[in-house]
Design an enzyme around this catalytic site. Structure first.
Site, PDB file in Angstrom:
ATOM      1  N   ASP A   1      -9.621 -18.679  23.865  1.00  0.00           N
ATOM      2  CA  ASP A   1      -9.093 -17.398  23.367  1.00  0.00           C
ATOM      3  C   ASP A   1      -9.518 -16.244  24.278  1.00  0.00           C
ATOM      4  O   ASP A   1      -9.728 -15.129  23.831  1.00  0.00           O
ATOM      5  CB  ASP A   1      -9.555 -17.150  21.936  1.00  0.00           C
ATOM      6  CG  ASP A   1      -8.634 -16.218  21.166  1.00  0.00           C
ATOM      7  OD1 ASP A   1      -7.550 -15.879  21.672  1.00  0.00           O
ATOM      8  OD2 ASP A   1      -9.017 -15.808  20.053  1.00  0.00           O
TER       9      ASP A   1
ATOM     10  N   HIS B   1       0.512 -18.275  16.599  1.00  0.00           N
ATOM     11  CA  HIS B   1      -0.694 -17.444  16.699  1.00  0.00           C
ATOM     12  C   HIS B   1      -0.777 -16.507  15.495  1.00  0.00           C
ATOM     13  O   HIS B   1       0.247 -16.062  14.973  1.00  0.00           O
ATOM     14  CB  HIS B   1      -0.662 -16.628  17.993  1.00  0.00           C
ATOM     15  CG  HIS B   1      -1.971 -16.020  18.343  1.00  0.00           C
ATOM     16  ND1 HIS B   1      -2.450 -14.875  17.726  1.00  0.00           N
ATOM     17  CD2 HIS B   1      -2.924 -16.392  19.243  1.00  0.00           C
ATOM     18  CE1 HIS B   1      -3.628 -14.568  18.241  1.00  0.00           C
ATOM     19  NE2 HIS B   1      -3.945 -15.479  19.148  1.00  0.00           N
TER      20      HIS B   1
END
Length: 324
Positions: free
Chosen positions: A284, A161
């Site tokens: 997300d 990430h």
């Protein structure tokens, strides 16, 4: 047709408190740890499943919000990683048909990462989420090679990430505007995508996939720009003396998620440089919250039901071992 969302974020109050004591205060602005987002991030119960229902999502994979425990010293990172993993596992146990989870790992203590990954996998976690740097230690450092070996052996995909670039990089490239514009440029507007892509590229150049050919890596945001630069990146393979090209690693060791960026042009490009079996749906959440209608409209751009099903559920089910 089931819909799996493999990147939905949450926070743990004890970890948030520990992070605020060590990280730059403007980092908290990135993730909006106030208002609606804070409430949504803390909710691992009925509120989250209701949001999933509204979007038409059947299964969400929980991932602790950035920066995980990585900025913490080892003596704090390990116990808080364990606590986060136990908390996520408990949420999955309460909602076994709706949730799965990615492990949080004490990357600031490389000697503890493989052990915690093994422990977390034993409690049901289906992979891990990490970041490209812990202090001055890059993810491709050989100190993490045991971790990648264990991830490969256990079949635990590693999601890289984005994170806030280092202070030195921010000073060199992302300053000179008002504080919020500086921060946006260094994070979601540009910098953290470049940071994550660089971390992935460094793993390839370090020969990680020559040593661990079965290791699977996941990148969000349609590959964090890496998919758009493969023609140039491939030239690095020869310079580094790799057995395989960058593109070959991308096509066999990487998966790419949408991260709520439901733009058909990005889908078309991803399909032109890799294959549909490497692409996975994600929102997300809660930072992106596309509606059910937005999602349906985007999915209509696939040319067949078979490809649509690969993107929405089959690829995630295969990668993370989720029963359809």
């Amino acid at each position: 047709m089931p819909l799996f969302d493999i990147e939905t974020h949450w926070i743990m109050p004890d970890l948030t408190s520990a992070l605020r004591a060590v990280r730059h205060p403007d980092e908290s602005l990135i993730f909006n740890e106030t208002g609606d987002n804070q409430h949504r991030l803390e909710d691992l119960g009925d509120g989250r499943t209701a949001a999933m229902d509204a979007q038409g999502i059947d299964v969400s994979i929980l991932a602790l919000t950035p920066p995980g425990t990585q900025p913490l010293p080892p003596k704090e990172a390990l116990p808080l990683s364990r606590a986060a993993n136990d908390m996520a596992a408990a949420a999955v146990a309460r909602y076994p048909d709706r949730f799965r989870s990615l492990a949080t790992l004490p990357m600031s203590s490389p000697k503890d990462t493989a052990g915690e990954l093994e422990r977390a996998a034993g409690t049901g976690h289906v992979g891990a989420m990490v970041y490209g740097r812990s202090g001055d230690l890059f993810l491709d450092d050989l100190a993490y090679d045991d971790f990648f070996s264990v991830a490969s052996q256990l079949g635990q995909p590693v999601f890289i990430h984005p994170q806030l670039p280092s202070a030195a990089i921010r000073d060199a490239s992302y300053r000179g505007f008002d504080p919020m514009t500086d921060l946006a440029l260094a994070t979601y507007g540009w910098g953290w995508h470049m940071d994550a892509a660089t971390a992935a590229l460094r793993l390839i150049l370090r020969g990680t996939f020559d040593r661990h050919p079965e290791l699977q890596i996941v990148l969000g945001h349609w590959g964090e720009m890496l998919l758009f630069w493969l023609d140039r990146a491939d030239s690095l393979s020869r310079t580094a003396g790799l057995q395989r090209s960058v593109t070959d690693c991308i096509r066999s060791n990487f998966h790419f998620t949408a991260s709520g960026m439901l733009n058909p042009a990005l889908l078309r490009h991803a399909l032109s440089v890799t294959s549909v079996d490497r692409l996975i749906f994600s929102t997300d959440y809660p930072f992106q919250r596309p509606s059910g209608g937005d999602i349906d409209s985007f999915l209509a751009h696939f040319t067949s039901d078979a490809e649509r099903q690969q993107f929405t559920s089959a690829n995630a089910a295969s990668l993370y071992g989720i029963d359809l």
